[in-house]
Every structure is written in structure tokens, then in C-alpha cells.
Design a protein around this motif. Structure first.
Motif, short mmCIF file in Angstrom:
data_model
loop_
_atom_site.label_atom_id
_atom_site.label_comp_id
_atom_site.label_asym_id
_atom_site.label_seq_id
_atom_site.Cartn_x
_atom_site.Cartn_y
_atom_site.Cartn_z
N ILE A 243 0.85 -1.20 0.00
CA ILE A 243 0.00 0.00 0.00
C ILE A 243 0.88 1.25 0.00
CG2 ILE A 243 -1.63 1.35 1.40
CD1 ILE A 243 -2.73 -1.42 2.37
N GLU A 247 1.01 4.31 -2.66
CA GLU A 247 0.70 5.66 -2.19
C GLU A 247 1.80 6.63 -2.61
OE1 GLU A 247 -1.93 4.88 1.89
OE2 GLU A 247 0.24 5.14 2.00
N ARG A 248 3.04 6.19 -2.39
CA ARG A 248 4.19 7.05 -2.76
C ARG A 248 4.21 7.31 -4.27
NH1 ARG A 248 7.02 4.06 0.92
NH2 ARG A 248 7.87 2.71 -0.71
N ASP A 252 -4.23 5.98 -7.58
CA ASP A 252 -5.37 5.49 -6.78
C ASP A 252 -5.97 4.22 -7.37
OD1 ASP A 252 -6.56 6.54 -8.99
OD2 ASP A 252 -7.65 8.13 -7.93
N ARG A 279 -6.51 3.18 4.46
CA ARG A 279 -5.58 3.48 3.36
C ARG A 279 -5.75 2.44 2.24
NH1 ARG A 279 0.00 4.72 6.55
NH2 ARG A 279 0.89 4.82 4.45
N ILE A 283 -7.32 2.76 -2.27
CA ILE A 283 -6.70 2.33 -3.53
C ILE A 283 -7.59 1.29 -4.20
CG2 ILE A 283 -4.72 1.16 -4.57
CD1 ILE A 283 -2.99 2.31 -2.36
#
Lengths: 424, 494
Positions: A243, A247-248, A252, A279, A283
Motif C-alpha cells: 500500500i 501511495e508514494r 489510486d 488506506r 486504492i
């Protein structure tokens, strides 16, 4: 206690989930081990009964653990169940209980250790590819000796595909033409190391359909192998890292081309808690075929005059309900004739690490699948999961039949979109 | 849940000795004695009767079954046959003091003879597998219990199973041409429909395992009909649906199937398989017509007219196999699907004359309200075969007893209206106690004479069908002296 096994899913098997089973038996014919052995305790209904016995106080016996270990986790029973029993959850919980409470024989333990210290780590897998370059001749010569020492190790050596040159994927692939979306791409462990050409094809197809593809280099294992083997602690650790990596990368939506990884990633919210679950929910995870059908085609399809048999990977068909999309994509390739494989809902025996940990049952199922694949008379087998590809290829090799080329849906589309004569 | 024959399996030294003898006549791994494994066989599809079998065997041939039965005879222990364990009357409930003979490894289609329209199969072959084996050639096997994808033909023979299409095509007994059986003495015998003399085949089909074990089945194959039309009609109420059923049959049409589901059953099916039946329906009727295309087209128009006249607010017609499957999906899943709306349930299987349907359903409604127990109704409306699903929460004290009471009263209603306590699920262990409601002692004693003719020692699936276990040769019931039939020379007691 081993932090990998330490349960994050819950303290044991949920009796409520067991209670959902009304014992109708509709799952029996869908279960590969019931198909093989015809025994109640090697059917989903029987295994749920065993889980019930454990919850009621019966300790995990060697016999009981054996029946749980024999489950492929293919989820065909989840599709078949009219009562909506969450067998997927139940077997995950049960495997964690087995790992915690049952002491396996030393040889079993050693093989498991090897698998869990090797597969989820791409760098270690890469190191293992080196000895595999020894070539098939040598492999065949050492096979009988290996079979005597450990059927599991023999299965492992038998499965590994011919090594291909490893190409590093770029961090970002620009969309061809107007950009329609930006997506992340999971490269996976086995897919990335043994089938890098599939990842390359996936990235190209997405780009040709107008997607900007972001491929974070820091991504590792998604946690699927650990989750399906009673190691929820290790699975959660890998899930959090995956995840964070996407995220980095600022995406999405993550597109996944390996069935087992996709089904686990879609279930991240179920294996993580608190902030991490939130979180994970932010995604969106989509299988490649699912995503492409939703997106709709823009690139031109060039003819591929061949007959192709499509293999349903369990973690695509049963776990994610994705059956029509890959068929739709393949059927839309001009000149391609799609053929169905009999008993397509029955697992090929790959099932993650099953073919290494339960080599005999896996071999029987593999042979059964190979026979039905060959019966289609197709020029090409299309499989959307690296485990299935290795398993079926090995089974066809064993059968001594003319090897049938195997490609991922992405490779077929890539060839059609680029007007190639060969699938590579 | 009732432990029907004792809570804890007591494995005496006798059973251990028997298990060793059994292992000598069976392939490796075909004898189960481990208590954890044995317990997974403690019940079939009806879970509130449980008994852990003494020994489980998984034979692969008729010869092995015969050997098992002979060993049982030698030690005087009972044996029970089981296929996939999907029965709904506890017909395959094991005996703690006996051997459970499971046919799940005998699943080969041995012969398909299309010119003579017959197939020979082993007893563990599933009902649907027969159709799948011959479908590519345009044939099928007609009886189609809702569990056809899993239930075995051996079990179908034992229970004389029906299914939605038995309205037009009849039950298993109408589609079995010959049987190979192992008699309760351990002999392998063939019963053939063409044999002159008594119809022993007819007696065996539906005998619920009390006359022996089926080891080979010759079934009749039918040509797939030229056309099949499936209609789904939604009504505001069960009464309207019932009127439509009477009007269709009264009009001289014999559909392949007429099935009805009430609102609660629809709710369950919707939750399970998202069958998307018309919203707000108090009842749906599924009418399937098959035969020559011209005939089904005419009949289909007539059925549509009758449904609309009876108050149907929506009609759907399936145009292809996929749409037909979508209509049937909800109905086929209905039993197991009530698991979605209730923690536990009892499936009943009563029969009433078709004309009594509306009255009986209204009475079931009243019973349901009085006892605070929900009842979902699924039924083969064409032949008056009701499948009330009595819903309860097994965690709630007293709920199971109330559900049992409602369930029993429903059967009373069926008998009072001139119907039967079972249409197709069999009597088994579950409804044995209701047999005296339908039959006099004389009737039951006469049935015992038939049973004793096959199974003089009472070892073949004892405790099923008949309310009180009796040994053959003993004076049945309270009567003293010989049975009147024996006395009058019309029957012989073995």
C-alpha cells in the motif's frame, strides 16, 4: 511466537461463519480434492465440519491438519455455495490456527520454511533462477534423486520455467495518444521473476489503450502466498508495504495481472485494521482484463489467426468473479477462435504453493487439466496466472505431448495491438 | 439437534475386528476408523439427526460392497448406504453400531447406448453427470431434483427422487430400466423392468435402502425436446398463482414443470443468487413447456393468457438457455438459500391434491402466525407437492421445538386433505413417526412383510421408514398370532 504466524485476522475460527453452512453438499462436485478422492473430509462441507469439531474442543490432530492442508484454497466452493458461506475466510482462519497449534514433521517444516523464505522475496527468487539455468537436461537427470529426497523439492524443480532474460521495467510508461487514465502496475514476485515478459506486455497494452503506467520499483510481495498459508502476520506486513509503495507512487488505481495477487489485494481491507484498512480502501485494485473491459478499447486490434483455449485461474474466476472479461477481450481479436476447456471450474493444482507442499494431489490435478487442455486441440493456452502457467506446462511436459505454448491474456493482446506475428 | 442413536461413538472391540476384516476386502485407504474423520459423516442433508458411524467404507466395486455386506451379516451389524449425503429425510443417517457404505468413489458412466436410449452408470454418479454425458448427442436424463448437480443416482433410486419436471415425466421409478443390487444377504442380483413376474424393480426403487444397496443403474435416456419455453409470472398473492395453476392444468395443458415460490422464498433466493425476480411479488410461478416447437408456442400463448387472467402483473419468457437458467437459478437454490435469511430451517415435503392448495396454504399461514415461526413456501405446484421451509433460530431456546411442532402440523394438514407426508424426499428417520398418521397398523405390518422378504435380519438401513424397529419373524405390533395375510395364505412370513 513467530511474528509471521501471529494472527491479525482474529484469534481463531469464527463459529458464526461455520454456522452459515447448512450441510446441503452443493459444494462437493466443485471441490478438486473431492473430485479426486471422494471423501467427505476432503470436501468443503467436511472441512467445515472438521473446523466445527475444533471449535467445539477437539484439538488439531495430524489427520485434521492433513485435510486442511489438502485444501487448495481454489474457492470453487464459494462460487457453488447457495448459502453464501465464506469458506475463503474460514480456511484462512483455520490455516492460521493449524500453523499455531500443530507441530508438523521436520521435513514438512523445512520445505515450508524454504518456500516462505524464498517466494515472497523477488531478490531471493532471482538468485534461484541462476541454478535453473543449468538447463532442462541436467534437471531431468537429477529429478529421480530429488524425488527420493523430497517430492516437494522435485516438484519445485519440475515447475520452474525456462529462464528468460530479465529486463528491468521503467518506472513510468507514457500513454500512447490521449491519456485516458493513470494506473499503478503490480509486478509481483513469481510473475516478475519468472515471467517478466508478461509484465512488459501488460505495461505496453495499458499504454496503447491510453493509460499512463506507474511501476514503483520498491514494491515487493503483495502477501498472497503468506495469507493463503496461515501466515497472516507476514501477509499484513507485505500488505502494508505494498500500500505504501503505491501511495508514494501517487496512484489510486492498481492494475494486477496475476490472479492470486489481485484477489488478495482486493481483500486488504479484510486483513488489515484501523488506519491501514482505510488506506487500503482508498486504492482501487483491478484485474487487467476487468480494467480493460471497463475502459473500453481504443487501440486497433490486428488479426491473430489461431485457436486459443482460455484457462480460468481460480483466483480470477472464483475469488474475483472474473470469467467473461478475458473471454470478451480474446474473442475481440480478429481471427482468434476461442475454445472452452472441459471442467474449467476445477483447479489445475497450482494453487499458490500447493504444488510444492502437496505435490502428489497437485500432480493428479495437473494431469487431469493437461488432458482437458490438450483435448481442445487449441494452438495456444491462455492463462492469467503465473502459477497455473507453470503447473499446466509441467503437466503437459509430463504427459509427453507436444508442448502447447502458453501465454497471458496481456501477451495475446500485446501481439494483436502491435501486429506481431508471434506472441512473446 | 438430536443425537438419534447415541451421543458418543462407542467403538467396541467387535467394530475394531470388523474394521480389520473390511480392510482385507477393500482397497487401501477405503476403511475409515479415525474418530475425527468418522464424525464428518454423522449426518446427511438433514442436520438435526446425527449419529457417528461405527466404521465408514469407500468401496469401488459391487463385489467389494457384497463382501462388506457379507461381513456385516457374519457379525450381525447393521449397514447403511450413502451417496453424496444430500438427503433431506435422514435416510442415510448412519448407525453408531454399524457400517456406513459410501458410494462416492463409484462414479463411472459405464456405458452409453444411444440407439437403445439407455445408459449404465455406477451408483455414485451424480444425476446431472448422466445428462452431461449424453447432452452433446441431444439426449438427457429426465428426473431432476434441485440438488441434481450433487445428488447421486444411487440415492435417487433409494428415494425415488422426483424434481421439478416429474409433473410431465414422472419419478425415478419411471426412468430406471434395470438395477444391479447387493441384497441384504450379500448376493449380487439384477432386477430388470422387462423380467416377467413380480415388479421387484418397482418395489426396490424408493425402498430407502431397506431392501439392499444399488451397485449399478440402467437409466432411460430421453431425446432433448425440440423446443423449451420457460415463463416466469409474478403475482400479488399465492392465491392468484394457485388459480393460474388450476386453470393451466384444467385447460388440458401438461407443462414439463410448474413451480411456485412465495415472497419469503423469493427473498431468500434473491439474497443468495440475485435472481432478480419481479419486485413486490407475493408469489412467482415458473412454467416450463417442452415438446415440438409448434405445440409449445401454442401452449405458451395459452399459459400467458391464463396467467394474466389470474392476475399476473409481470410475465417474462426465456428466449435462450442462459435466460432459462437465470429463471431457474432462484428456484434451484431456494432450499440452501434460506440459510441467508434464517440460521436454521426444516424442509417439509408434504403432498396435497392440487385443488386443496389454496386452503392448505392459508392454514399454513395461520399456523405460522400462531407459533411465531416463519414459513417460506416453495412447491411443485403442478402436482401439489409442497416444500414448506420452516425457519427458526436454533440459538433461541424453544424455537426448534416450536418449528418442529409447526412442521408436524403441516404434515397433519396434508394427511387431513387426503395427501401424503412425503412427495419425494422419502420418509427416512425424520418422518417415520408420521407414518401411523397415514397408515393403519395392518398397513405397516404388511409393508414389514415385504421388507422381511428381502432383509430377514433387519440389517439393511434399520430404523428408517417404519416408526418402531421390529425384527422380522417377530410378531409385529400388539397383535398375537399370525398376520391376517399369512393366516389367510395370501402372504408368507420369512
Amino acid at each position: 511466537m513467530d511474528p509471521d504466524i501471529d494472527p491479525r485476522i482474529g484469534p481463531g475460527i469464527d463459529p458464526g461463519l461455520i454456522g452459515d453452512c447448512v450441510h446441503c453438499g452443493f459444494c462437493l462436485p466443485s471441490c478438486p480434492t473431492y473430485v479426486l478422492w471422494g471423501e467427505e473430509m476432503d470436501s468443503p462441507r467436511g472441512r467445515i465440519h472438521l473446523m466445527g469439531q475444533h471449535v467445539a474442543g477437539t484439538p488439531v490432530t495430524g489427520e485434521m491438519a492433513g485435510h486442511f492442508d489438502a485444501c487448495l484454497g481454489c474457492m470453487a466452493c464459494v462460487t457453488a455455495c447457495p448459502s453464501g458461506v465464506r469458506y475463503d475466510r474460514l480456511i484462512e482462519q483455520t490455516r492460521a490456527v493449524v500453523e499455531r497449534e500443530h507441530v508438523r514433521p521436520p521435513a514438512d517444516r523445512a520445505v515450508r520454511e524454504l518456500v516462505f523464505r524464498l517466494f515472497p522475496y523477488p531478490r531471493r527468487l532471482r538468485a534461484m533462477r541462476l541454478p535453473l539455468r543449468l538447463g532442462t537436461g541436467l534437471r531431468r537427470r537429477i529429478a529421480p534423486a530429488l524425488e527420493r529426497v523430497s517430492p516437494s523439492l522435485a516438484a519445485l524443480a519440475d515447475l520452474a520455467p525456462e529462464p528468460v532474460r530479465h529486463r528491468r521495467l521503467p518506472r513510468r510508461v507514457r500513454a500512447v495518444g490521449r491519456r485516458r487514465a493513470t494506473v499503478g502496475l503490480l509486478t509481483g514476485c513469481v510473475q516478475g521473476e519468472f515471467f517478466p515478459q508478461v509484465n512488459a506486455a501488460t505495461a505496453r497494452v495499458l499504454a496503447m489503450e491510453g493509460c499512463e503506467v506507474v511501476i514503483p520499483p520498491a514494491q515487493g510481495c503483495c502477501g498472497a502466498l503468506s495469507l493463503h498459508s496461515g501466515r497472516p502476520g507476514q501477509a499484513a506486513r507485505f500488505a502494508r508495504r505494498t500500500i505504501a509503495a503505491f501511495e508514494r507512487a501517487g496512484v489510486d488505481t492498481v492494475v494486477v495481472n496475476a490472479a492470486g495477487c489481485g484477489s488478495t489485494m482486493k481483500d486488504y481491507t479484510g486483513i488489515l485494521d484501523g488506519g491501514w484498512a482505510d488506506r487500503a480502501a482508498a486504492i482501487r485494485v483491478a484485474d487487467l482484463a476487468e480494467y480493460l473491459v471497463e475502459l473500453g478499447p481504443v487501440a486497433t486490434r490486428h488479426p491473430l489467426p489461431l485457436t486459443a483455449a482460455y484457462h480460468d485461474a481460480c483466483h480470477l474466476a472464483h475469488a474475483q468473479g472474473i470469467r467473461s472479461q478475458p473471454r470478451e477481450l480474446l474473442a475481440a481479436v480478429p481471427g482468434l477462435e476461442l475454445r472452452e476447456i472441459a471442467e474449467s471450474a476445477i483447479c489445475c493444482g497450482s494453487a499458490g504453493t500447493y504444488n510444492i507442499l502437496q505435490p502428489e494431489a497437485a500432480r493428479e490435478l495437473g494431469d487431469r487439466k493437461a488432458e482437458r487442455v490438450l483435448a481442445t486441440g487449441a494452438d495456444l493456452l491462455v492463462s492469467a496466472n503465473p502459477g497455473c502457467t507453470m503447473q499446466i506446462t509441467a503437466a503437459i511436459r509430463r504427459a509427453g505431448a507436444t508442448p502447447i505454448p502458453v501465454a497471458h491474456t496481456a501477451q495475446v493482446l500485446d501481439a494483436s495491438l502491435r501486429a506481431l506475428r508471434e506472441i512473446g | 439437534m438430536t443425537d438419534t442413536t447415541g451421543a458418543t461413538p462407542v467403538r467396541g472391540p467387535a467394530l475394531d475386528r470388523i474394521a480389520r476384516r473390511l480392510a482385507a476386502v477393500l482397497p487401501p485407504g477405503a476403511v475409515i476408523t479415525d474418530p475425527v474423520r468418522l464424525r464428518t459423516y454423522e449426518c446427511d442433508g438433514l442436520t438435526h439427526h446425527r449419529a457417528v458411524p461405527g466404521v465408514v467404507v469407500l468401496p469401488e466395486t459391487a463385489g467389494q460392497i457384497a463382501a462388506v455386506v457379507r461381513i456385516c451379516n457374519e457379525y450381525g451389524v447393521p449397514f447403511v448406504a450413502r451417496g453424496a449425503g444430500t438427503g433431506l429425510s435422514g435416510g442415510a443417517l448412519p448407525r453408531t453400531d454399524g457400517v456406513l457404505v459410501v458410494t462416492s468413489r463409484m462414479r463411472r458412466v459405464l456405458e452409453v447406448d444411444l440407439p437403445n436410449r439407455r445408459a449404465v452408470v455406477e451408483p455414485g454418479v451424480t444425476n446431472l453427470a448422466i445428462t452431461e454425458a449424453v447432452r452433446p448427442h441431444g439426449y438427457y436424463y429426465a428426473p431432476d431434483p434441485s440438488s441434481q448437480q450433487v445428488c447421486t443416482i444411487g440415492g435417487n433410486v433409494a428415494e425415488n427422487s422426483g424434481g421439478a419436471h416429474c409433473l410431465k415425466y414422472g419419478f425415478t421409478v419411471n426412468h430406471v430400466l434395470a438395477l444391479e443390487i447387493v441384497t441384504p444377504d450379500g448376493d449380487i442380483v439384477t432386477l430388470d423392468a422387462d423380467d416377467p413376474g413380480y415388479d421387484l424393480l418397482g418395489a426396490f426403487v424408493g425402498s430407502e435402502g431397506t431392501l439392499g444397496i444399488t451397485t449399478k443403474v440402467t437409466v432411460r435416456l430421453l431425446r432433448a425436446p425440440e423446443a423449451v419455453t420457460t415463463l416466469l409470472a409474478a403475482f400479488g398473492s399465492i392465491e392468484q398463482g394457485g388459480r393460474a395453476v388450476s386453470a393451466i392444468i384444467g385447460g388440458g395443458i401438461v407443462p414439463a414443470a410448474i413451480e411456485m415460490m412465495d415472497a419469503l422464498a423469493i427473498e431468500a433466493a434473491e439474497a443468495a443468487v440475485a435472481c432478480a425476480y419481479p419486485a413486490g411479488a407475493g408469489a412467482v410461478l415458473i412454467v416450463e413447456l417442452d415438446g415440438p416447437a409448434a405445440e409449445t408456442a401454442l401452449q405458451s400463448a395459452e399459459v400467458e393468457r391464463v396467467c394474466l387472467e389470474s392476475g399476473a402483473f409481470e410475465l417474462r419468457t426465456a428466449a435462450d438457455p442462459a435466460e432459462r437458467a437465470a429463471i431457474w437459478k432462484g428456484r434451484r437454490s431456494a432450499f440452501a438459500a434460506v440459510g441467508r435469511i434464517s440460521p436454521a430451517y426444516i424442509v417439509q415435503d408434504g403432498v396435497v391434491p392440487r385443488t386443496a392448495l389454496p386452503g392448505v396454504l392459508a392454514s399454513i399461514d395461520r399456523l405460522s402466525a400462531e407459533h411465531g415461526i416463519r414459513v417460506a413456501n416453495v412447491f411443485h405446484a403442478g402436482d401439489g407437492n409442497l416444500h414448506p421451509l420452516v425457519l427458526f433460530d436454533d440459538a433461541e431456546p424453544g424455537a426448534a421445538e416450536r418449528a418442529e411442532a409447526v412442521s408436524g402440523r403441516i404434515l397433519d394438514l396434508c394427511v387431513e386433505h387426503g395427501g401424503s407426508i412425503t412427495g419425494e424426499h422419502g420418509v427416512g428417520v425424520d418422518k417415520a413417526r408420521y407414518m401411523p398418521k397415514m397408515f393403519t397398523d395392518d398397513d405397516l405390518d404388511t409393508m414389514q412383510l415385504v421388507r422381511c422378504a428381502f432383509d430377514s435380519r433387519g440389517l439393511s438401513n434399520p430404523g428408517k421408514v417404519f416408526p418402531t424397529p421390529r425384527l422380522c419373524g417377530e410378531v409385529p405390533g400388539v397383535r398375537r398370532g399370525a398376520h391376517p395375510l399369512v393366516e389367510s395364505g395370501r402372504a408368507e412370513q420369512f
